[in-house]
Structure formats: C-alpha cells, structure tokens
Design a protein around this motif. Structure first.
Motif, PDB file in Angstrom:
ATOM      1  N   SER A 217      43.845  79.211  14.823  1.00  0.00           N
ATOM      2  CA  SER A 217      42.647  78.732  15.970  1.00  0.00           C
ATOM      3  C   SER A 217      41.252  78.391  16.250  1.00  0.00           C
ATOM      4  N   ARG A 218      41.169  78.434  16.820  1.00  0.00           N
ATOM      5  CA  ARG A 218      39.279  77.701  16.587  1.00  0.00           C
ATOM      6  C   ARG A 218      38.878  79.272  17.962  1.00  0.00           C
ATOM      7  N   THR A 219      39.891  79.779  18.716  1.00  0.00           N
ATOM      8  CA  THR A 219      39.377  82.085  18.502  1.00  0.00           C
ATOM      9  C   THR A 219      39.535  82.701  17.266  1.00  0.00           C
ATOM     10  N   GLU A 220      40.844  82.745  16.886  1.00  0.00           N
ATOM     11  CA  GLU A 220      40.563  82.760  15.462  1.00  0.00           C
ATOM     12  C   GLU A 220      39.432  83.110  15.274  1.00  0.00           C
ATOM     13  N   TRP A 221      39.153  81.156  14.377  1.00  0.00           N
ATOM     14  CA  TRP A 221      38.443  80.849  13.644  1.00  0.00           C
ATOM     15  C   TRP A 221      36.100  80.639  14.129  1.00  0.00           C
ATOM     16  N   ASP A 222      36.618  81.402  15.326  1.00  0.00           N
ATOM     17  CA  ASP A 222      35.501  81.748  16.057  1.00  0.00           C
ATOM     18  C   ASP A 222      34.932  83.335  15.532  1.00  0.00           C
ATOM     19  N   ILE A 223      35.746  83.947  15.787  1.00  0.00           N
ATOM     20  CA  ILE A 223      36.120  85.978  15.741  1.00  0.00           C
ATOM     21  C   ILE A 223      35.263  86.063  14.305  1.00  0.00           C
ATOM     22  N   HIS A 224      36.457  85.214  13.472  1.00  0.00           N
ATOM     23  CA  HIS A 224      36.767  85.116  11.799  1.00  0.00           C
ATOM     24  C   HIS A 224      34.401  84.377  11.199  1.00  0.00           C
ATOM     25  N   MET A 225      34.360  83.486  11.632  1.00  0.00           N
ATOM     26  CA  MET A 225      32.984  82.987  11.843  1.00  0.00           C
ATOM     27  C   MET A 225      31.450  84.211  11.789  1.00  0.00           C
ATOM     28  N   GLN A 226      32.153  85.249  13.065  1.00  0.00           N
ATOM     29  CA  GLN A 226      31.159  85.595  13.278  1.00  0.00           C
ATOM     30  C   GLN A 226      31.182  87.502  12.717  1.00  0.00           C
ATOM     31  N   ASP A 227      32.188  87.381  12.424  1.00  0.00           N
ATOM     32  CA  ASP A 227      32.815  88.289  11.017  1.00  0.00           C
ATOM     33  C   ASP A 227      31.880  87.869  10.665  1.00  0.00           C
ATOM     34  N   PHE A 228      31.609  86.994   9.835  1.00  0.00           N
ATOM     35  CA  PHE A 228      30.953  86.649   8.138  1.00  0.00           C
ATOM     36  C   PHE A 228      29.917  87.626   8.692  1.00  0.00           C
ATOM     37  N   PHE A 229      29.189  86.461   9.544  1.00  0.00           N
ATOM     38  CA  PHE A 229      27.585  85.811   9.891  1.00  0.00           C
ATOM     39  C   PHE A 229      27.530  87.926  10.277  1.00  0.00           C
ATOM     40  N   ILE A 230      27.402  88.522  10.810  1.00  0.00           N
ATOM     41  CA  ILE A 230      26.959  89.875  11.877  1.00  0.00           C
ATOM     42  C   ILE A 230      28.102  91.276  11.109  1.00  0.00           C
ATOM     43  N   SER A 231      29.470  91.206  10.745  1.00  0.00           N
ATOM     44  CA  SER A 231      30.263  91.966  10.962  1.00  0.00           C
ATOM     45  C   SER A 231      29.313  93.185   9.667  1.00  0.00           C
ATOM     46  N   GLU A 232      29.237  94.235   9.569  1.00  0.00           N
ATOM     47  CA  GLU A 232      29.378  95.275   8.544  1.00  0.00           C
ATOM     48  C   GLU A 232      30.917  96.191   7.596  1.00  0.00           C
ATOM     49  N   ASP A 233      31.957  95.907   8.296  1.00  0.00           N
ATOM     50  CA  ASP A 233      33.221  95.747   8.370  1.00  0.00           C
ATOM     51  C   ASP A 233      33.867  95.436   7.275  1.00  0.00           C
ATOM     52  N   GLU A 234      33.442  96.365   6.029  1.00  0.00           N
ATOM     53  CA  GLU A 234      34.090  95.429   5.125  1.00  0.00           C
ATOM     54  C   GLU A 234      36.300  94.825   4.761  1.00  0.00           C
ATOM     55  N   THR A 235      36.753  95.420   6.077  1.00  0.00           N
ATOM     56  CA  THR A 235      38.106  95.087   5.817  1.00  0.00           C
ATOM     57  C   THR A 235      38.095  93.540   7.123  1.00  0.00           C
ATOM     58  N   ARG A 236      36.717  93.294   7.589  1.00  0.00           N
ATOM     59  CA  ARG A 236      36.834  92.177   7.983  1.00  0.00           C
ATOM     60  C   ARG A 236      37.029  91.245   7.781  1.00  0.00           C
ATOM     61  N   PRO A 237      39.242  89.942   7.755  1.00  0.00           N
ATOM     62  CA  PRO A 237      39.097  89.415   6.564  1.00  0.00           C
ATOM     63  C   PRO A 237      37.671  87.527   7.052  1.00  0.00           C
ATOM     64  N   GLY A 238      37.305  87.876   8.401  1.00  0.00           N
ATOM     65  CA  GLY A 238      35.884  86.527   8.096  1.00  0.00           C
ATOM     66  C   GLY A 238      35.495  86.685   6.844  1.00  0.00           C
ATOM     67  N   ASN A 239      35.422  88.308   6.483  1.00  0.00           N
ATOM     68  CA  ASN A 239      33.788  88.122   5.296  1.00  0.00           C
ATOM     69  C   ASN A 239      34.336  87.536   3.629  1.00  0.00           C
ATOM     70  N   HIS A 240      35.719  87.182   3.489  1.00  0.00           N
ATOM     71  CA  HIS A 240      36.248  86.240   3.167  1.00  0.00           C
ATOM     72  C   HIS A 240      36.141  84.651   3.197  1.00  0.00           C
ATOM     73  N   LEU A 241      35.741  83.946   4.457  1.00  0.00           N
ATOM     74  CA  LEU A 241      35.966  83.175   4.337  1.00  0.00           C
ATOM     75  C   LEU A 241      35.846  81.903   3.440  1.00  0.00           C
ATOM     76  N   TRP A 242      34.889  82.168   2.588  1.00  0.00           N
ATOM     77  CA  TRP A 242      34.880  81.173   1.626  1.00  0.00           C
ATOM     78  C   TRP A 242      35.246  82.097  -0.132  1.00  0.00           C
ATOM     79  N   GLY A 243      35.836  82.890   0.241  1.00  0.00           N
ATOM     80  CA  GLY A 243      36.158  83.099  -1.334  1.00  0.00           C
ATOM     81  C   GLY A 243      36.543  84.865  -0.867  1.00  0.00           C
ATOM     82  N   TYR A 244      37.322  85.136  -2.296  1.00  0.00           N
ATOM     83  CA  TYR A 244      36.786  86.830  -1.793  1.00  0.00           C
ATOM     84  C   TYR A 244      35.354  86.809  -2.330  1.00  0.00           C
ATOM     85  N   LEU A 245      34.655  88.106  -1.880  1.00  0.00           N
ATOM     86  CA  LEU A 245      33.599  88.749  -2.311  1.00  0.00           C
ATOM     87  C   LEU A 245      33.974  89.408  -3.859  1.00  0.00           C
ATOM     88  N   GLN A 246      32.707  89.211  -4.662  1.00  0.00           N
ATOM     89  CA  GLN A 246      33.238  90.071  -5.699  1.00  0.00           C
ATOM     90  C   GLN A 246      32.214  91.336  -5.861  1.00  0.00           C
TER      91      GLN A 246
END
Length: 232
Positions: A203-232
């Motif tokens: 949903s848009r709500t879920e997407w907004d959360i994941h995008m915030q995590d991608f840009f800001i979060s330092e928590d490596e367990t957040r799924p939003g970190n991998h929006l564009w593919g798993y980090l190497q």
C-alpha cells in the motif's frame, strides 16, 4: 500506428516546473523518527546510506556507464516495461504510463538541479547522484523535512511501478519493474518482505515507510533497505 513525437513529454530542462504533478499532491509520508546520533546539520552520508544510494544508482543505470539518462536508461526500461504489459504506443495505458515515468525522472533530475552547481545537461552522473542525496538527507530524523523533490519522488516512484493505476503495488508490478531494469533476481522475495500485513500488495502507507527507511534508517533489518535489490 500513431506517432508519439507530438505527445512526447520531454525530460526536465525547461520543464522543471512540471515536476510536481497531480499525482504528487498527497499527504506527507507517515512520520517516523529515528534514534541516531547524527546532527541535522551533518552533510556526509553514513556508510550505510552511501551503500543504499549506490545500490539505487546501479539499479537505474541499465547500460552501466556511470551516468543516468532518461533516453538511455529510463526510457529503455520504460519500453521494456510497456512490452511486458503488452501495450502499444497508441494505447491509453501507454500514454498515461509514460507520463508517470516522466514525473519519476523529473523528480530525480530536479534533485540534481536543486543543487546550484548542477548543469542542465539532461543526465545525472554517479558523483552528482551522491551529491544531491547528501544535500537532501541532511536531516536524519524526519524525511518530511527533506526538499520537496524528495517528498514528491516517494509517490511518483510508487505510481511508476503501479501498472494499472489502482494505487497499489502487487507482486506482478514489482517483478515487471525489476525485469524492465534488467534485474531479474530477488524481486518476489523482497516484495514479500515489503508486504508488511501480508495482504498481497504494498500500500502507499507501506511504501512510504519503506522509502523513509531506505533513505534514513541505519537499522540493517529494515526491508526498505532493499527496495532496489539486496545490498551486497
């Protein structure tokens, strides 16, 4: 078949004012605060942020030349995406979808031009990509304090992936998005993690959360970190 030349929407340049479309005029992303030590005045990305930004750039850079261009990268992916959906260039779906991708690109390019040293050359180098995100993410606690182009980019990216315009991203949408950019692995696995409530859609709500995590979060367990593919 009708020609697309007359209706083609050019990337940003003289059209920067069109970066904000009706699709972007939505409420801000849900507020999430992060417990970090970084000052709001910090200018350097963290190592983890740099890793995520680099992964995002590589996703978009289809021809791997270290430069993002609308015609060589985004339009190539768009044509592949259109083909995957079985649309024709004179179809209503094509015209509507092309506009979404132009808005998507316009927001990214506006991020480069937001930096006063940006050159209007219709491309974004790897260095410029890092620079614009370094400037945009100075506030590490609240994405709603980022520049307008970042806040508009969040819904515009969502709409660029949403094939049928029903304001949801389903597995088939996400898989086609990955395939269009030549990334054929891990889309389904990542999608299942992004689908927080397990209802078969992001949903848009879920997407907004994941995008915030991608840009800001330092928590490596957040799924939003991998929006564009798993980090190497």
């Amino acid at each position: 078949m009708a020609s697309t030349a007359g209706r083609r929407l050019l990337p940003v340049g003289l059209r920067l004012q069109q970066a904000c479309t009706p699709l972007t005029r939505r409420n801000p992303a849900p507020l999430r605060f992060y417990s970090v030590d970084a000052s709001a005045k910090a200018v350097a990305l963290t190592d983890f942020q740099r890793k995520k930004i680099e992964n995002c750039f590589d996703f978009y850079d289809i021809n791997n030349d270290g430069i993002l261009r609308f015609d060589e990268d985004f339009e190539t992916a768009l044509k592949a995406y259109i083909k995957l959906n079985g649309w024709t260039e004179d179809s209503k779906q094509y015209v509507q979808y092309y506009r979404r991708w132009v808005a998507f690109w316009n927001n990214l390019y506006a991020g480069k031009m937001f930096r006063k040293d940006g050159k209007g050359d219709q491309q974004i180098t790897r260095e410029e990509f890092h620079s614009m995100w370094t400037h945009a993410l100075m506030n590490r606690t609240d994405i709603n304090k980022a520049p307008r182009w970042v806040r508009d980019l969040i819904p515009n990216t969502y709409h660029a992936i949403d094939t049928d315009g029903d304001n949801t991203i389903k597995l088939k949408d996400y898989e086609k998005f990955f395939e269009a950019f030549g990334r054929n692995n891990s889309a389904a696995d990542i999608f299942n993690k992004l689908d927080i409530n397990g209802d078969g859609m992001v949903s848009r709500t879920e997407w907004d959360i994941h995008m915030q995590d991608f840009f800001i979060s330092e928590d490596e367990t957040r799924p939003g970190n991998h929006l564009w593919g798993y980090l190497q």
